[in-house]
Design an enzyme around this catalytic site. Sequence first.
Site, PDB file in Angstrom:
ATOM      1  N   HIS A 124       0.865  -1.219   0.008  1.00 18.32           N
ATOM      2  CA  HIS A 124       0.077  -0.014  -0.100  1.00 18.32           C
ATOM      3  C   HIS A 124       0.638   1.267  -0.105  1.00 18.32           C
ATOM      4  O   HIS A 124       1.646   1.527   0.950  1.00 18.32           O
ATOM      5  CB  HIS A 124      -1.043   0.022   1.304  1.00 18.32           C
ATOM      6  CG  HIS A 124      -1.848   1.397   1.154  1.00 18.32           C
ATOM      7  ND1 HIS A 124      -2.981   1.265   0.575  1.00 18.32           N
ATOM      8  CD2 HIS A 124      -1.566   2.500   1.877  1.00 18.32           C
ATOM      9  CE1 HIS A 124      -3.803   2.334   0.782  1.00 18.32           C
ATOM     10  NE2 HIS A 124      -2.932   2.977   1.541  1.00 18.32           N
ATOM     11  N   CYS A 125       0.725   2.124  -1.280  1.00 17.32           N
ATOM     12  CA  CYS A 125       1.560   3.142  -1.111  1.00 17.32           C
ATOM     13  C   CYS A 125       0.976   4.459  -0.311  1.00 17.32           C
ATOM     14  O   CYS A 125      -0.091   5.012  -0.922  1.00 17.32           O
ATOM     15  CB  CYS A 125       2.021   3.443  -2.466  1.00 17.32           C
ATOM     16  SG  CYS A 125       3.039   4.846  -2.723  1.00 17.32           S
ATOM     17  N   PRO A 126       1.514   5.108   0.468  1.00 12.29           N
ATOM     18  CA  PRO A 126       0.994   6.112   1.257  1.00 12.29           C
ATOM     19  C   PRO A 126       1.140   7.629   0.425  1.00 12.29           C
ATOM     20  O   PRO A 126       0.137   8.295   0.533  1.00 12.29           O
ATOM     21  CB  PRO A 126       1.745   6.190   2.525  1.00 12.29           C
ATOM     22  CG  PRO A 126       2.923   5.337   2.370  1.00 12.29           C
ATOM     23  CD  PRO A 126       2.672   4.568   1.349  1.00 12.29           C
ATOM     24  N   ASN A 130      -2.949   4.788  -2.183  1.00 11.21           N
ATOM     25  CA  ASN A 130      -3.419   3.604  -2.945  1.00 11.21           C
ATOM     26  C   ASN A 130      -2.610   2.429  -2.793  1.00 11.21           C
ATOM     27  O   ASN A 130      -1.457   2.353  -2.534  1.00 11.21           O
ATOM     28  CB  ASN A 130      -3.615   4.166  -4.392  1.00 11.21           C
ATOM     29  CG  ASN A 130      -4.547   3.175  -5.279  1.00 11.21           C
ATOM     30  OD1 ASN A 130      -4.854   2.148  -4.839  1.00 11.21           O
ATOM     31  ND2 ASN A 130      -4.772   3.445  -6.548  1.00 11.21           N
TER      32      ASN A 130
END
Length: 130
Positions: A124-126, A130
Site C-alpha cells: 500500500h503506497c501512502p 493507494n
Amino acid sequence: MWFIRDGLGILLGLLTWALLLFADWVIVRHVLVSWFWTSKPRVEALPLTDAGLALFAVYQSILGLSWFSHLQAMTTDPGTIRQRIAPDGFPNSRVCRLCEDRWKPPRAHHCKTCRQCIFRMDHHCPWINN
C-alpha cells in the site's frame, strides 16, 4: 472512483501537492523570472521574453500532467477482487478469511489499510494513498 480514507495517505498526498506547488513557485520566481525578465513583456501579467513565455507554458503543462497523473493514481482501483467465488474449473481455489470468505486468486494479498484483497499487491503506497 477509488479512494481510501487513510489519514497518513491523505496527508502525504496533500504534502506531495504542496511540494509541487513550492517547486512551481521556485522555478517560476527564481529561475524563469531571473533568466528571462524583460521590461517590455508581450503578456503584461508575466514579465518574460518570448522564450521565457514558451518555457513557462511547457513547464506548466508538464506540471499539470504530473498533477493529473497523481490524482488518477490516487483514484484508480488497484485491482480489487470483486468476485465472491472462484470461476468454474479453477484449480486450488482459496478464500480469504478477512474478506468474509471471498475468493482469493493466486498472488493476491489482503491489504490491511484498504481492508480488501488486492490482485498482484506489492504494498500500500501512502504517497498516492493507494
